[in-house]
Motif scaffolding. Sequence first.
Motif, PDB file in Angstrom:
ATOM      1  N   GLU A  61       0.798  -1.228   0.000  1.00 43.01           N
ATOM      2  CA  GLU A  61       0.000   0.000   0.000  1.00 43.01           C
ATOM      3  C   GLU A  61       0.835   1.285   0.000  1.00 43.01           C
ATOM      4  O   GLU A  61       1.724   1.464   0.834  1.00 43.01           O
TER       5      GLU A  61
ATOM      6  N   LYS B 275       0.826   4.623   1.087  1.00 42.60           N
ATOM      7  CA  LYS B 275       0.034   5.239   2.160  1.00 42.60           C
ATOM      8  C   LYS B 275       0.877   6.293   2.859  1.00 42.60           C
ATOM      9  O   LYS B 275       1.895   5.963   3.475  1.00 42.60           O
TER      10      LYS B 275
ATOM     11  N   LYS C  62      -7.909   2.637  -3.383  1.00 41.08           N
ATOM     12  CA  LYS C  62      -8.337   2.509  -1.987  1.00 41.08           C
ATOM     13  C   LYS C  62      -9.176   3.717  -1.641  1.00 41.08           C
ATOM     14  O   LYS C  62      -8.660   4.785  -1.331  1.00 41.08           O
TER      15      LYS C  62
ATOM     16  N   GLU D  17     -14.440  -5.786   1.642  1.00 46.51           N
ATOM     17  CA  GLU D  17     -13.790  -5.808   2.956  1.00 46.51           C
ATOM     18  C   GLU D  17     -14.783  -6.047   4.082  1.00 46.51           C
ATOM     19  O   GLU D  17     -15.817  -5.391   4.152  1.00 46.51           O
TER      20      GLU D  17
ATOM     21  N   ASN E  30     -10.305  -7.168   7.399  1.00 45.00           N
ATOM     22  CA  ASN E  30      -9.531  -6.089   8.005  1.00 45.00           C
ATOM     23  C   ASN E  30      -9.312  -6.403   9.486  1.00 45.00           C
ATOM     24  O   ASN E  30     -10.264  -6.610  10.235  1.00 45.00           O
TER      25      ASN E  30
ATOM     26  N   ARG F 278      -8.112  -4.275  11.443  1.00 40.13           N
ATOM     27  CA  ARG F 278      -8.334  -3.021  12.158  1.00 40.13           C
ATOM     28  C   ARG F 278      -9.814  -2.678  12.085  1.00 40.13           C
ATOM     29  O   ARG F 278     -10.408  -2.694  11.014  1.00 40.13           O
TER      30      ARG F 278
ATOM     31  N   SER G 164      -4.050  -5.294   7.263  1.00 44.64           N
ATOM     32  CA  SER G 164      -3.690  -4.406   8.373  1.00 44.64           C
ATOM     33  C   SER G 164      -2.943  -5.088   9.520  1.00 44.64           C
ATOM     34  O   SER G 164      -3.220  -6.248   9.857  1.00 44.64           O
ATOM     35  N   GLY G 165      -2.026  -4.311  10.076  1.00 45.37           N
ATOM     36  CA  GLY G 165      -1.345  -4.733  11.299  1.00 45.37           C
ATOM     37  C   GLY G 165      -0.336  -5.851  11.105  1.00 45.37           C
ATOM     38  O   GLY G 165       0.012  -6.536  12.066  1.00 45.37           O
TER      39      GLY G 165
ATOM     40  N   GLY H  78       0.559  -1.881   4.618  1.00 42.83           N
ATOM     41  CA  GLY H  78       0.937  -0.492   4.401  1.00 42.83           C
ATOM     42  C   GLY H  78       2.065  -0.077   5.312  1.00 42.83           C
ATOM     43  O   GLY H  78       3.247  -0.112   4.965  1.00 42.83           O
ATOM     44  N   GLU H  79       1.680   0.262   6.551  1.00 43.27           N
ATOM     45  CA  GLU H  79       2.598   0.881   7.506  1.00 43.27           C
ATOM     46  C   GLU H  79       3.988   0.242   7.572  1.00 43.27           C
ATOM     47  O   GLU H  79       5.001   0.932   7.435  1.00 43.27           O
TER      48      GLU H  79
HETATM   49  O1  IGP Z   1      -0.983   0.106   7.345  1.00 47.40           O
HETATM   50  P1  IGP Z   1      -1.471  -1.276   7.641  1.00 47.40           P
HETATM   51  O2  IGP Z   1      -1.798  -1.508   9.074  1.00 47.40           O
HETATM   52  O3  IGP Z   1      -0.549  -2.336   7.089  1.00 47.40           O
HETATM   53  O4  IGP Z   1      -2.878  -1.457   6.850  1.00 47.40           O
HETATM   54  C1  IGP Z   1      -2.985  -1.422   5.438  1.00 47.40           C
HETATM   55  C2  IGP Z   1      -4.447  -1.503   5.015  1.00 47.40           C
HETATM   56  O5  IGP Z   1      -4.965  -2.732   5.412  1.00 47.40           O
HETATM   57  C3  IGP Z   1      -5.277  -0.354   5.605  1.00 47.40           C
HETATM   58  O6  IGP Z   1      -4.748   0.826   5.151  1.00 47.40           O
HETATM   59  C4  IGP Z   1      -6.752  -0.426   5.259  1.00 47.40           C
HETATM   60  C5  IGP Z   1      -7.532  -1.540   5.224  1.00 47.40           C
HETATM   61  N1  IGP Z   1      -8.813  -1.223   4.881  1.00 47.40           N
HETATM   62  C6  IGP Z   1      -8.907   0.088   4.705  1.00 47.40           C
HETATM   63  C7  IGP Z   1      -9.989   0.883   4.316  1.00 47.40           C
HETATM   64  C8  IGP Z   1      -9.792   2.218   4.174  1.00 47.40           C
HETATM   65  C9  IGP Z   1      -8.552   2.789   4.425  1.00 47.40           C
HETATM   66  C10 IGP Z   1      -7.453   2.037   4.779  1.00 47.40           C
HETATM   67  C11 IGP Z   1      -7.617   0.664   4.942  1.00 47.40           C
END
Ligand code: IGP
Length: 398
Positions: free
Chosen positions: A181, A183, A244, A293, A315, A317, A352-353, A374-375
């Motif tokens: 990602e 980001k 995204k 998602e 996700n 998160r 994520s994560g 991403g991060e």
């Molecule tokens: O930075 P991370 O923790 O690796 O996550 C990436 C990605 O999953 C996350 O940016 C994301 C997942 N679903 C979303 C929906 C909207 C915005 C952002 C996201």
Amino acid sequence: MEALVPLQTAGQRLSVRVVSPGSVSIRRSVSGFAMDKRINFRAPSLLPIRAQQMGSLGVVASSSSSSVENDLRIKEWEVDMYQNEIAISQGIRIRRKPPVKAPLEYSGPFELRFHNNADSSPSNILEEITWYKDEEVSRMKELNPLELLKKAVEDAPPTRDFVGALRSAHQRTGFPGLIAEVKKASPSRGILKENFDPVEIAQSYERGGAACLSVLTDQKYFKGGFENLEAIRRAGVKCPLLCKEFVVDPWQIYYARTKGADAVLLIAAVLTDLEITYLLGICKKLGLAALVEVHDESEMGRALGIEGIELVGINNRSLETFEVDISNTKKLLEGKHGRIIREKDMIVVGESGLFTPDDIAYVQAAGVKAVLVGESIVKQSDPEKGIAGLFGKNISHT
Ligand SMILES: O=P(O)(O)OC[C@@H](O)[C@@H](O)c1c[nH]c2ccccc12
């Protein structure tokens, strides 16, 4: 799409015109002067029915213009209320617009209900973003009408195979295919990278062996932009690109396609089943993949009930609380849901994560064939090396 419902009332004429799959324009002409009002709909495929309901205005409209306006407001408000009811019945907590009190003199099915849901500040960040998106999209639509986008799409180069790229990366490396990602920032983590050059990052990800890239296009909350998507595509990056975005309107899908996207994100916490079905249809027509998602069991159940979903993202998160827990991926892939996914040979993306080779091994053991990261990689001064660090191995082609 030119569904016209002309209504003749004393001294004035109302016509309802479908301007795009998600909105109608109501034109009121009084002695040669025309006034237009645009209404956006939550469930675009219900539009013909809604337009017919508008037709009932012909019966209720009186000669006084303020009463016609109020009747219109009532219809508009009722349509929103019906759509909210559908969303609530599917367990969707996110309200798509700030609640509005019933218009003057309202009497009807929602009479006793509107005060239940009348809190007019967003309950969480996802709801805030969704409300903002609704306004933003209305503005962007005025500048880029759907008709022009449709023409641009006809001349656009073909899309790249997003799902195919994930499958072949999985086969090539033995690891989950990586969606890396691009980001710059997020509401939960703030700025992730100060000197942010989207094209440089994208090229570095590609060298590092990413199968696909995800490009954040939301400006206000993630400091992204459609110009990043366009620039990455123009720079000759070969990986398929995920736009995204927080999609609340079919117009956004056409727009993403004209800006170089090969796939779009659809968030089940925001969209009803009917909307997801409808938006999937548009994606298919435009040659785009859709990543649907989910975050909890109920959303996973809904997604598995919708025909034609190839890619499901889990996700880790919560977009409501920002809490991250990678065991969410495992939890949602256990039992019945996991079985259905294996039977249908769907690709699940762990999102994520994810920071370490152990994290990757954990979600892979849970059953994912792809990951969205991403991060942990964008923060590295060399994102290419960041990918090798994430997998504990160099996964580039060379
Ligand atoms: O930075 P991370 O923790 O690796 O996550 C990436 C990605 O999953 C996350 O940016 C994301 C997942 N679903 C979303 C929906 C909207 C915005 C952002 C996201």
